[in-house]
Design a protein around this motif. Structure first.
Motif: not given
Length: 191
Positions: A178-187
């Motif tokens: 979940n955190l990885r997906d959030l980071v990927e969406n932001c960057i």
């Protein structure tokens, strides 16, 4: 090295070269000139030395070039809550990127400072993680990256600074889907 530069400068001056620089016989003054100058033109060739030699090797003209490259990577990171970039919110700013002297093992060191929008920002750790991931993926070479919240800009800045500069915590965070997906969406870059 310093004596070589002095000798070349004297030769240039005696030949009537346009690139002559006054160097005093005082070693401290000469060393200061060498330190303050990013390149010296000797025999019409730019010779990089010291910190700039490493930057040239990595493909940058100087520290400012690396600073601008990193800023261009970071300015497009999107805020996790708002439909804005970190640049739009002044969380990321060019003056917050510092190229420091390389390590003993000749690795470039970059310090990035960011300024959360509010002193109690609950997403400051996530923003720091986004900054780290974006720079590490965006640069084709290894650098030592130190990321910090601007001094006095957050209530728990010391704790957050530890988290976003701890390799084990970063690796654990990026294993969380979940955190990885959030980071990927932001960057991710705009298409």
């Amino acid at each position: 090295m310093l004596s070589y530069i002095k000798r070349k400068l004297s030769e240039s001056d005696s030949i009537g070269g346009n690139n002559a620089v006054a160097v005093s016989s005082n070693p401290t003054s000469a060393a200061e000139i060498v330190r303050k100058t990013s390149q010296m033109s000797l025999d019409n060739e730019a010779i990089a030395y010291g910190e700039d030699a490493l930057l040239h090797e990595l493909g940058y003209r100087n520290a400012t070039d690396l600073q601008e490259t990193i800023y261009d990577l970071l300015r497009t990171i999107r805020d996790p809550e708002k439909p804005c970039t970190l640049e739009d919110l002044n969380v990321i700013y060019e003056d917050g990127i510092f190229v420091l002297p390389p390590t003993r093992s000749n690795v470039s060191v970059v310090r990035i400072e960011f300024n959360p929008t509010v002193p109690h920002c609950s997403l400051a750790t996530l923003i720091g993680l986004c900054i780290r991931v974006k720079v590490e993926r965006g640069l084709p070479h290894n650098i030592k990256l130190d990321i910090y919240i601007k001094k006095g800009a957050h209530q728990t800045e010391e704790e957050i600074n530890k988290q976003i500069n701890d390799k084990e915590r970063i690796a654990a965070a990026m294993e969380n889907p979940n955190l990885r997906d959030l980071v990927e969406n932001c960057i991710k870059d705009e298409e």
